[in-house]
Design an enzyme around this catalytic site. Sequence first.
Site, PDB file in Angstrom:
ATOM      1  N   ARG A 135       0.830  -1.195   0.000  1.00 47.80           N
ATOM      2  CA  ARG A 135       0.000   0.000   0.000  1.00 47.80           C
ATOM      3  C   ARG A 135       0.865   1.245   0.000  1.00 47.80           C
ATOM      4  O   ARG A 135       1.490   1.580   0.988  1.00 47.80           O
ATOM      5  CB  ARG A 135      -0.870  -0.006   1.257  1.00 47.80           C
ATOM      6  CG  ARG A 135      -2.329  -0.032   0.934  1.00 47.80           C
ATOM      7  CD  ARG A 135      -3.143  -0.017   2.184  1.00 47.80           C
ATOM      8  NE  ARG A 135      -3.612  -1.350   2.515  1.00 47.80           N
ATOM      9  CZ  ARG A 135      -3.679  -1.813   3.743  1.00 47.80           C
ATOM     10  NH1 ARG A 135      -3.283  -1.087   4.762  1.00 47.80           N
ATOM     11  NH2 ARG A 135      -4.140  -3.002   3.965  1.00 47.80           N
ATOM     12  N   ASP A 180       7.620 -15.278   0.257  1.00 51.55           N
ATOM     13  CA  ASP A 180       7.337 -16.587  -0.334  1.00 51.55           C
ATOM     14  C   ASP A 180       7.579 -17.697   0.679  1.00 51.55           C
ATOM     15  O   ASP A 180       8.469 -17.579   1.524  1.00 51.55           O
ATOM     16  CB  ASP A 180       8.272 -16.853  -1.531  1.00 51.55           C
ATOM     17  CG  ASP A 180       7.925 -16.005  -2.749  1.00 51.55           C
ATOM     18  OD1 ASP A 180       6.783 -15.527  -2.840  1.00 51.55           O
ATOM     19  OD2 ASP A 180       8.810 -15.824  -3.591  1.00 51.55           O
ATOM     20  N   ARG A 215       6.981  -4.078  -6.659  1.00 56.34           N
ATOM     21  CA  ARG A 215       6.514  -4.318  -5.312  1.00 56.34           C
ATOM     22  C   ARG A 215       7.529  -3.909  -4.276  1.00 56.34           C
ATOM     23  O   ARG A 215       8.709  -4.019  -4.477  1.00 56.34           O
ATOM     24  CB  ARG A 215       6.281  -5.800  -5.156  1.00 56.34           C
ATOM     25  CG  ARG A 215       5.203  -6.244  -6.050  1.00 56.34           C
ATOM     26  CD  ARG A 215       4.424  -7.244  -5.368  1.00 56.34           C
ATOM     27  NE  ARG A 215       3.881  -8.144  -6.357  1.00 56.34           N
ATOM     28  CZ  ARG A 215       3.777  -9.422  -6.138  1.00 56.34           C
ATOM     29  NH1 ARG A 215       4.240  -9.927  -5.020  1.00 56.34           N
ATOM     30  NH2 ARG A 215       3.232 -10.179  -7.026  1.00 56.34           N
ATOM     31  N   ASP A 263       8.068  -8.938  -1.177  1.00 52.72           N
ATOM     32  CA  ASP A 263       7.620 -10.282  -1.533  1.00 52.72           C
ATOM     33  C   ASP A 263       7.875 -11.194  -0.348  1.00 52.72           C
ATOM     34  O   ASP A 263       8.952 -11.130   0.251  1.00 52.72           O
ATOM     35  CB  ASP A 263       8.442 -10.824  -2.712  1.00 52.72           C
ATOM     36  CG  ASP A 263       7.700 -10.691  -4.018  1.00 52.72           C
ATOM     37  OD1 ASP A 263       6.492 -10.991  -4.044  1.00 52.72           O
ATOM     38  OD2 ASP A 263       8.331 -10.272  -4.992  1.00 52.72           O
TER      39      ASP A 263
HETATM   40  N1  LIG Z   1       5.723 -21.348  -2.344  1.00 45.22           N
HETATM   41  C1  LIG Z   1       5.012 -20.242  -2.644  1.00 45.22           C
HETATM   42  N2  LIG Z   1       5.105 -19.132  -1.884  1.00 45.22           N
HETATM   43  C2  LIG Z   1       4.399 -18.018  -2.188  1.00 45.22           C
HETATM   44  N3  LIG Z   1       3.563 -17.914  -3.236  1.00 45.22           N
HETATM   45  C3  LIG Z   1       3.430 -18.996  -4.036  1.00 45.22           C
HETATM   46  C4  LIG Z   1       4.149 -20.198  -3.777  1.00 45.22           C
HETATM   47  N4  LIG Z   1       3.818 -21.102  -4.742  1.00 45.22           N
HETATM   48  C5  LIG Z   1       2.940 -20.507  -5.541  1.00 45.22           C
HETATM   49  N5  LIG Z   1       2.688 -19.235  -5.133  1.00 45.22           N
HETATM   50  C6  LIG Z   1       1.763 -18.333  -5.799  1.00 45.22           C
HETATM   51  O1  LIG Z   1       2.520 -17.344  -6.436  1.00 45.22           O
HETATM   52  C7  LIG Z   1       1.783 -16.145  -6.434  1.00 45.22           C
HETATM   53  C8  LIG Z   1       2.716 -14.993  -6.204  1.00 45.22           C
HETATM   54  O2  LIG Z   1       3.277 -14.685  -7.364  1.00 45.22           O
HETATM   55  P1  LIG Z   1       4.174 -13.416  -7.404  1.00 45.22           P
HETATM   56  O3  LIG Z   1       3.622 -12.473  -8.378  1.00 45.22           O
HETATM   57  O4  LIG Z   1       4.484 -12.929  -6.009  1.00 45.22           O
HETATM   58  O5  LIG Z   1       5.441 -14.125  -7.978  1.00 45.22           O
HETATM   59  P2  LIG Z   1       6.823 -13.496  -7.890  1.00 45.22           P
HETATM   60  O6  LIG Z   1       7.153 -13.363  -6.441  1.00 45.22           O
HETATM   61  O7  LIG Z   1       6.865 -12.297  -8.762  1.00 45.22           O
HETATM   62  O8  LIG Z   1       7.702 -14.629  -8.548  1.00 45.22           O
HETATM   63  P3  LIG Z   1       8.281 -15.909  -7.871  1.00 45.22           P
HETATM   64  O9  LIG Z   1       7.124 -16.831  -7.659  1.00 45.22           O
HETATM   65  O10 LIG Z   1       9.244 -16.380  -8.906  1.00 45.22           O
HETATM   66  O11 LIG Z   1       8.932 -15.494  -6.591  1.00 45.22           O
HETATM   67  C9  LIG Z   1       0.851 -16.171  -5.284  1.00 45.22           C
HETATM   68  O12 LIG Z   1      -0.410 -15.735  -5.691  1.00 45.22           O
HETATM   69  C10 LIG Z   1       0.831 -17.610  -4.847  1.00 45.22           C
HETATM   70  O13 LIG Z   1      -0.460 -18.147  -4.972  1.00 45.22           O
HETATM   71  N1  LIG Z   2      17.723 -10.386  -6.405  1.00 46.31           N
HETATM   72  C1  LIG Z   2      16.422 -10.668  -6.437  1.00 46.31           C
HETATM   73  N2  LIG Z   2      15.817 -10.823  -7.620  1.00 46.31           N
HETATM   74  C2  LIG Z   2      14.495 -11.130  -7.657  1.00 46.31           C
HETATM   75  C3  LIG Z   2      13.748 -11.280  -6.468  1.00 46.31           C
HETATM   76  C4  LIG Z   2      14.423 -11.105  -5.238  1.00 46.31           C
HETATM   77  O1  LIG Z   2      13.815 -11.236  -4.147  1.00 46.31           O
HETATM   78  N3  LIG Z   2      15.754 -10.799  -5.247  1.00 46.31           N
HETATM   79  N4  LIG Z   2      12.429 -11.610  -6.524  1.00 46.31           N
HETATM   80  C5  LIG Z   2      11.840 -11.794  -7.684  1.00 46.31           C
HETATM   81  C6  LIG Z   2      10.412 -12.171  -7.728  1.00 46.31           C
HETATM   82  O2  LIG Z   2      10.033 -12.895  -6.673  1.00 46.31           O
HETATM   83  C7  LIG Z   2      12.531 -11.632  -8.961  1.00 46.31           C
HETATM   84  N5  LIG Z   2      13.906 -11.293  -8.843  1.00 46.31           N
END
Ligand SMILES: Nc1ncnc2c1ncn2[C@@H]1O[C@H](COP(=O)(O)OP(=O)(O)OP(=O)(O)O)[C@@H](O)[C@H]1O
Ligand SMILES: Nc1nc2c(c(=O)[nH]1)N=C(CO)CN2
Length: 176
Positions: A85, A99, A94, A97
């Site tokens: 936000r 994950d 963003r 992130d």
């Molecule tokens: N292990 C995971 N952790 C977080 N999100 C996940 C995972 N597996 C699948 N997803 C899905 O991925 C989506 C997030 O995608 P996002 O746009 O944040 O990808 P990103 O962070 O750009 O790329 P990456 O997935 O390569 O890190 C979420 O909506 C989620 O449902």
């Molecule tokens: N160095 C770096 N590169 C990225 C990163 C990140 O966290 N660090 N996250 C991404 C999408 O999840 C794509 N590329």
Amino acid sequence: MGTRAVLALGANLGDREATLRGAALELAAHPRITLVRASPIVRSRPVGGPAGQGDYLNAVVEVETELSPFGLLRACQEVEERHHRTRTQRWGPRTLDVDIVVYGDLRLDEPDLTVPHLRAGTRAFVLVPWALMDPGATLEGRSVAELARRAEDLGGLGPDTIPLLPEDPAPGGDGD
Ligand SMILES: Nc1ncnc2c1ncn2[C@@H]1O[C@H](COP(=O)(O)OP(=O)(O)OP(=O)(O)O)[C@@H](O)[C@H]1O
Ligand SMILES: Nc1nc2c(c(=O)[nH]1)N=C(CO)CN2
């Protein structure tokens, strides 16, 4: 007894350090998440995405949680939302992130959630801080430290690190 999970945090916009610290503290404040330990913050060049993005700060945290995998995903997304936000900016890259890297030994391949995270095993920005946090960690039977050495590098940045938390939990992490 909850499940141990590793979460990866990344930020490349705004006050990145404050964002990562805030995210770690917000995760720790969740009633069903306990922060076990945290990596230091590492700097890395952006992997993929549009050109001209700023460098990233990345860290990982280990948590123990009674949330289901999807419950934990939702908690991660809530923390992301809070940091996405920005009132003064249009949608842009963003600010945060979060994950799920691993959730116990679970293997899951659902449309919205794949664990272990599909790209974790090749991403230096996940593997390097993970190995710093937990030198003995394994990912699907392979040494995270070894995977970190084989991954692409951090783009010439690091290995200088910044503490994520003001005071790291004791080694081993389970001081209760
Ligand atoms: N292990 C995971 N952790 C977080 N999100 C996940 C995972 N597996 C699948 N997803 C899905 O991925 C989506 C997030 O995608 P996002 O746009 O944040 O990808 P990103 O962070 O750009 O790329 P990456 O997935 O390569 O890190 C979420 O909506 C989620 O449902
Ligand atoms: N160095 C770096 N590169 C990225 C990163 C990140 O966290 N660090 N996250 C991404 C999408 O999840 C794509 N590329």
